[in-house]
Design an enzyme around this catalytic site. Structure first.
Site, PDB file in Angstrom:
ATOM      1  N   ASP B 392     -86.643 -39.061 -16.084  1.00  0.00           N
ATOM      2  CA  ASP B 392     -87.240 -38.059 -16.943  1.00  0.00           C
ATOM      3  C   ASP B 392     -87.430 -38.728 -18.293  1.00  0.00           C
ATOM      4  O   ASP B 392     -86.830 -39.764 -18.569  1.00  0.00           O
ATOM      5  CB  ASP B 392     -86.247 -36.887 -17.043  1.00  0.00           C
ATOM      6  CG  ASP B 392     -86.747 -35.827 -17.970  1.00  0.00           C
ATOM      7  OD1 ASP B 392     -87.960 -35.589 -17.962  1.00  0.00           O
ATOM      8  OD2 ASP B 392     -85.927 -35.238 -18.686  1.00  0.00           O
ATOM      9  N   ASN B 817     -85.215 -28.928 -15.387  1.00  0.00           N
ATOM     10  CA  ASN B 817     -86.396 -29.269 -14.608  1.00  0.00           C
ATOM     11  C   ASN B 817     -86.216 -30.548 -13.798  1.00  0.00           C
ATOM     12  O   ASN B 817     -87.040 -30.896 -12.980  1.00  0.00           O
ATOM     13  CB  ASN B 817     -87.622 -29.387 -15.522  1.00  0.00           C
ATOM     14  CG  ASN B 817     -87.396 -30.399 -16.622  1.00  0.00           C
ATOM     15  OD1 ASN B 817     -86.254 -30.807 -16.859  1.00  0.00           O
ATOM     16  ND2 ASN B 817     -88.443 -30.813 -17.278  1.00  0.00           N
TER      17      ASN B 817
END
Lengths: 344, 1009
Positions: B392, B817
């Protein structure tokens, strides 16, 4: 709150060698010379030991006489269990060309007798043999109880199948004088066996100690009648019995039977001459294609070692040296190359 | 384990409000949940049953049963029993403690209180006593107790806001709204108590985003969809209260239906082990068969005659049957090839490695007092085999601490300039932060230094005022005053926080908000704006707006959002400013800053009123509500006047560049999957050296349709091969281009390439047809950056690589997420950072900073892998050497399954006699020290190529073991054959042989380390 701050503090891992994986470690630094000298040293050691072992094994004098075929008539007789009470003796004359110096040991040797069968090995009762509980025949099947239900002592297949030939060595000074070679039956067992693992049940006399037990079916006499002259050799303490009970690892094995009592003529060992073995043939082996033999052997410092160990050492030593030499060759070649390279 | 077991499968659920008797007929589950597996009574049977479902345990149980059959038992039962009991007890204790904690948390959840309408009164009731059909009152920031049908709320139109982080990991607020008929009920307890609607709906299921049902009330029917439902696990936000009727309770709730399906991760070595164990078992059976045949023959030839001598009267046994028994006996004896202690030792070693990770000071982040944590103890050696890292960006590569860096207002750049620019601007004051002393409310942590902006403010530049007003008004931040009277902002996204704080420092202080007003302090004077409408942010709109009426009565729309979107909505008169601002924006983006455009619009009263009415109408619609509302939003957010742009810096974490470089040196491919926009992602890529200027080519895929994406992928690939061909010596035949494309192997690609792919392109590219192309291309590139991806897409990308490349993957992230990605990768790493704990909770390893990944992989992972491989090789070797001796001995003992060693030696060989050296090796061995393995990342490669423990290695170990067993057996055999001790006694007895063998075995295998 205070506690919380302490927890925060303790979250920092300890700075110990273990936790930080900084434990001191030794790392081998292999140098060519180190490795080579190591190899040479090992090789030399192995070769040395090997040669000594071979030499000592060579110095052993040993005579083995297989008597199954010589005593074929007895063997045949024993094939049928019905003839168990018929005595059969057999005499085997032989000539000893050289004197057997020092201690001489008499062995019997069996071929193809599987003392290492799983069920056979199990079939004994240690608690019975150590004299604590004569009635304990738990593992002894199928030789645990006699037909009328009395426990067998000593029970089990091992005890039942005891080697029961009698071997007597006689020295034939001349054709008329046959002299029995004095033999010792003591000292043929392991000390731990004789004094720790095998004990007679305590009682006034042995026969009363063994009351309420039956003799093994293959035995001709009860356990307390094995040696009526020497109480130290009777019952479970009988040396021959103890030797037999120590099961062999392989189907071919020899067991110590007697050792020479070095007195009179035999103070130096067995002098050369004519001898004969007088064997009372009881133990049947032909049915399972086994063989029996008697062995006379001397010993050296390393025991009655066979050639194998010596050979193994020698071969290992030789191979190590070979490897060392080839490595040295490679090393030198590389070194030469390197020096050449540097010189250029 | 449900509280009440359902008797039959539910097809349809009928719930009547406020009518417990009616609902009880259906025996719906009540709201008591049990995540625990056992209770005191059921623990033993269930736990044992579960444990014996594991192949290894079942296998040993089977052996144990075999051993209990006296006919074939060649070893006493304790040889298997002792280790088995040990292992099972250990696991049981672990399970019991785990379950105890689950019981505790269940209790805590079940005993939470909520307000339930009982007998026309609101009463506090424990969660576990809430029944289907009850009407429940929720207050702000409360957890939702069950799946509810929203009846009414404090907000107009029965709206309410919920946060669904616990369900899907998304932290943004979602809107739910009640049916208009029920929202009229309001907070009127007596009316609510009389509410007797009946809901007919689907049976409990795990679909979070779907609900169908019908509410029948007062002779009319109303259709229900997902919008009317609040699910358990959500948190009520920004809504002071709401009422709901319980539809699904306890185990029937969608949250519970979704839970408990966490995948059990296994390492590739584990999987290899399983096949190897099967092979070994085959080998075992082979040996058993050989020995059994041997036994039959022996019995036939020798044993028959022998038996009468030894075994009195068992003449009825036949040789084939004996062979059959021998087979099983030998299976028992030879089972030590795969000893149970192998599994135990593996666990112990892994546990040790996990502790080393926990203990590592070099992975301890002092600022947050967080040490690294190995949350799973079973995956350590896989850390040494990673080929792909999916990272990420926000919060992982970067700190996710946003600082307001620059802004462009009305065509002028303010804020700290870089060195080149700094020369031109005010040199002397350049690096001194603006003194906010004038502003007592200033937040000291925010350092923004440009005096020109302060001067502009003092001069009263209206554009600047408007700009700051937007920052102070248009956001979702909540304010709070702490005990010291200081303003604290509750921010949902750090971006917003940075902007609001910046405005605060510059004199426009956001003070408080109610549902109708927003109060800010403008340069010392309190101003209250009436909040007329709030046009919320979502991923499609990528902008948010507020419509406010200022004290002067003007209605204004303030908007901020992604530049690309917002620039399309501008009034044509903005042309000049637009070009200027665009330049500025690209400049900001070039520095890796996150940018937002700021705009406003003056609205006239009449127009707004009309619009507002339409909006209200649209909001009450049942069908196509979203589309209509979105359309209305579109309509009002046009003709905007551009004010400027903001640039927020998200600093790279410390050590990211080194880590990335080192990891790529270790031949690990790093893919960045980010929700950020393309430019930002690319900039970060450059910033952390993942993209460099000397890359041969950077392919950007940003097609909007499947066809476009396919085209682009094809082109990129051709391009790549084209370039590649020019490197090779040109023997390639061009007419066979298509064939060539497929046949060129990945390894032949020289040069560095990078692929950047957009979220919606990715959505198309992940469709089955183009998947292969994407993967092929992506794998040939050194760096892959996916931007604008959704959490689901992240997981899909990981799955794609996992499935088709057969590589070991690691996903690292910090936010909710990333959870899906972390869960689907072989190894998930969570960064305990700004965005809460979801990622950490879902992860296998967690630490505080990205840079620790380097140490985790290159040092701990590599060590773990090396140690584990060495351990396994050695262990197999050891046990082959140990066990096969029985096989050789079989030929000398009439295949009677006699063991060579003493029984206790067999039992304790692995546990006592040879356990410590191998454990010590497995835990402590370091082939190179940590510094070296960090300095030479190439050392990592054997793990990726799986060189240290594979089938070939296994066979080498096996052969080695067989050789050792041969030597171990035959040398003593030769030495013992026909030998006597030095006192003439025979020493070739079974016991001495066994002891010799055992001793030499222990010595040999220990020296082998």
């Amino acid at each position: 709150m205070k506690k919380a701050s302490q927890i925060c503090q303790s979250k920092l891992p300890d700075n110990t060698a273990l936790k930080q994986q900084q434990l001191p470690a030794y790392r081998l630094q292999l140098s060519a010379t180190g490795v080579l000298s190591g190899f040479f040293a090992t090789g030399a050691f192995c070769l040395g030991v090997g040669i000594i072992l071979i030499l000592s094994a060579k110095s052993i004098k040993e005579i083995e006489i297989k008597y199954t075929k010589i005593c074929a008539n007895c063997a045949e007789l024993r094939e049928d269990a019905i003839n168990f009470d018929k005595e059969c003796t057999c005499s085997i004359p032989f000539y000893l060309s050289e004197t057997m110096q020092g201690n001489v040991y008499l062995y019997y040797k069996l071929y193809g007798f599987y003392q290492n069968l799983y069920r056979y090995i199990l079939s004994r009762s240690n608690s019975q043999l150590v004299g604590t509980d004569l009635k304990d025949v738990g593992n002894c099947a199928p030789f645990s109880k006699s037909h009328n239900g009395t426990p067998i002592a000593p029970c089990g297949a091992i005890a039942n199948s005891i080697f029961n030939d009698t071997i007597i060595l006689s020295y034939n000074l001349n054709s008329s004088i046959h002299m029995e070679v004095p033999m010792l039956r003591s000292g043929i067992t392991w000390w731990t066996d004789k004094y720790v693992k095998f004990r007679n049940p305590t009682a006034i006399n042995l026969s009363s100690a063994f009351t309420g037990t039956a003799k093994p079916p293959f035995w001709s006499k009860s356990v307390y009648e094995l040696d009526l002259e020497d109480t130290e050799n009777n019952g479970f303490l009988n040396d021959d019995f103890i030797v037999w009970m120590r099961t062999a690892a392989f189907p071919t094995f020899k067991k110590l039977y007697r050792r020479l009592n070095r007195v009179q003529y035999f103070i130096e060992g067995l002098p050369a001459g004519n001898y004969s073995f007088n064997i009372t043939y009881n133990f049947p082996v032909t049915r399972f294609k086994g063989e029996k033999s008697v062995v006379l052997s001397t010993l050296t410092w390393s025991g009655g070692s066979s050639l194998f160990l010596g050979l193994a050492y020698t071969v290992t030593g030789a191979v190590t040296w070979l490897a060392a030499f080839s490595m040295m060759a490679i090393h030198l070649m590389l070194k030469e190359k390197r020096t050449l390279f540097i010189e250029r | 384990m449900f509280c009440s077991k359902k008797k039959s499968l539910e097809v349809e659920r009928i719930v009547k409000a406020n009518d417990r008797e009616h609902n009880e007929k259906f025996q719906y589950a009540d709201n008591c949940i049990h995540t625990s597996k056992y209770n005191i009574l059921t623990f033993l049977p269930i736990n044992l049953f579960e444990q014996f479902q594991r192949v290894a345990n079942a296998y040993f149980l089977f052996l144990l049963i075999l051993q209990l059959i006296p006919e074939i038992s060649s070893l006493t039962w304790f040889t298997t029993m002792v280790p088995l009991v040990l292992v099972i007890t250990m696991t049981a204790v672990k399970d019991a403690t785990d379950d105890y904690f689950r019981h505790k948390s269940d209790n805590q959840v079940n005993n939470r209180l909520s307000e339930v309408l009982i007998d026309s009164k609101l009463q506090n009731e424990k969660w576990m006593n809430v029944k289907v059909g009850d009407i429940v009152k929720l207050e702000n920031n409360q957890f939702v107790a069950a799946d509810l049908l929203l009846l009414s709320s404090s907000e107009p139109h029965g709206l309410c806001y919920i946060e669904t982080a616990e369900l899907d990991g998304e932290t943004n607020l979602k809107v739910r709204h009640a049916l208009s008929v029920t929202s009229e009920l309001g907070a009127d307890i007596s009316r609510l108590a009389k509410f007797d609607g009946t809901v007919v709906c689907e049976a409990p299921n795990n679909k979070l985003d779907k609900f169908t049902g019908v509410l029948s009330w007062k002779d009319s029917k109303h259709s229900l969809n997902n919008e009317k439902i609040i699910l358990r696990g959500c948190i009520l936000r920004n809504t002071s209260w709401c009422f709901g009727m319980v539809i699904f309770a306890g185990p029937d709730t969608k949250l519970m239906q979704n839970s408990g399906k966490t995948k059990f991760k296994r390492t590739s070595i584990d999987r290899l082990m399983n096949t190897l164990v099967l092979w070994i078992f085959g080998f075992l059976v082979c040996m058993g068969v050989i020995l059994a045949i041997g036994n039959s023959i022996w019995e036939n030839q020798v044993g028959d005659k022998f038996r009468t001598f030894l075994f009195w009267n068992e003449g009825e046994k036949n040789s084939v049957f004996s062979g059959f028994l021998t087979f099983w006996s030998y299976i028992i004896i030879l089972n030590t090839v795969v000893p149970i202690s192998l599994y135990v030792s593996m666990e112990v070693i892994r546990l040790g490695h996990s502790y080393f990770i926990n203990w590592d000071r070099k992975m301890y982040y002092p600022e947050k007092a967080t040490p690294a944590e190995a949350r799973t103890t079973t995956l350590n050696e896989e850390l040494g085999q990673i080929e792909y890292i999916f990272s990420d960006k926000t919060g992982t590569l970067t700190e996710n601490i946003m600082t307001f860096k620059k802004c462009s207002i009305n065509g002028k750049i303010y804020g700290e300039a870089d060195d080149g620019m700094g020369q031109k601007t005010d040199m002397t004051k350049k690096n001194e932060p603006v003194d906010f002393a004038v502003n007592p409310q200033a937040d000291r942590t925010c350092q923004f230094s440009d005096h020109r902006l302060m001067e502009s403010i003092k001069l009263g530049d209206s554009k600047v005022y408007e700009f700051l007003r937007v920052l102070a008004l248009c956001h979702t931040v909540m304010s709070e005053e702490n005990s010291a009277g200081q303003l604290i902002y509750q921010v949902q996204s750090p971006d917003e926080g940075a902007l609001v704080t910046a405005a605060r420092n510059l004199g426009f202080i956001f003070k408080s908000r109610t549902s109708e007003t927003i109060t800010i302090e403008e340069l010392g004077t309190l101003v209250t704006y009436q909040l007329l409408a709030f046009l919320d942010f979502n991923n499609i709109r990528k902008r948010m707006s507020v419509i406010v009426r200022n004290p002067e009565g003007q209605i204004k729309l303030y908007s901020k959002g992604a530049d690309t979107i917002l620039f399309e909505k501008l009034h044509p008169s903005n042309e000049d400013l637009l070009t200027l601002t665009t330049d500025h924006l690209s400049e900001f983006a070039g520095e890796g800053l996150r940018t937002l455009a700021i705009a406003y619009r003056d609205l006239d009263d009449k127009y707004f009123k009309e619009w507002h009415k339409m909006l209200e109408d649209a909001n009450t619609l049942i069908d196509e509500r979203d589309e209509r509302v979105a359309g209305l939003y579109e309509e009002i957010e046009r003709d905007l006047m551009l004010l400027g742009a903001t640039a927020v810096e998200d600093k790279l974490q410390e050590g990211v560049i080194e880590t990335v470089t080192n990891l790529s040196l270790a031949n690990i491919k790093i893919w960045v999957l980010t929700g950020d926009k393309q430019e930002t992602a690319i900039n970060i890529g450059y910033a952390c050296n993942m993209l460099t200027d000397d890359m041969n080519d950077v392919f950007i895929i940003s097609g909007n349709t499947a066809v476009e994406v396919r085209e682009e992928l094809r082109k990129a690939k051709e391009n790549l091969f084209e370039q590649n061909r020019s490197f090779s010596n040109g023997h390639v035949v061009f007419e066979k281009q298509q064939l060539e494309l497929d046949s060129v192997v990945e390894e032949t690609i020289t040069g560095d390439y990078a692929l950047i792919i957009n979220g919606h392109s990715l959505a198309h590219a992940l469709e089955s047809g183009i998947k292969g192309d994407l993967l092929e291309l992506a794998c040939m590139c050194k760096t892959v950056v996916c931007c604008r991806v959704t959490p689901l897409q992240k997981a899909q990308v990981v799955e794609l690589v996992k499935k088709y490349r057969n590589a070991v993957t690691l996903a690292i992230g910090d936010g909710a997420n990333d959870v899906s990605m972390i869960k689907s990768a072989h190894i998930g790493v969570g960064i305990s950072g700004q965005e809460g704990m979801q990622a950490v909770l879902a992860s296998d390893y967690s630490f505080a900073q990205f840079r620790y990944l380097q140490r985790l992989l290159l040092v701990h992972g590599r060590w773990s892998y090396f140690r584990m491989c060495k351990f396994l090789c050695y262990f197999f070797y050891k046990n082959f050497a140990f066990t096969l001796v029985h096989f050789w001995f079989g030929f000398f003992c009439g295949f009677s399954a006699q063991t060579v060693y003493d029984q206790w030696f067999i039992t304790l060989f692995n546990i006592v006699y040879t356990s410590l050296p191998v454990l010590a090796m497995g835990i402590f061995d370091q082939d190179v020290d940590d510094q070296n393995s960090m300095d030479y990342p190439q050392l990592y490669e054997p793990g990726q190529l799986n060189l240290l423990f594979n089938k070939r290695k296994f066979f080498i170990c096996m052969a080695h073991g067989i050789y050792t067993s041969l030597a171990l057996f035959f040398i003593p055999y030769g030495a013992f054959y026909n030998v006597a001790g030095d006192d003439g006694q025979h020493v070739a007895d079974y016991q001495s042989f066994a002891v010799t063998m055992a001793t030499s075995l222990v010595i040999v295998v220990s020296v082998q380390i």
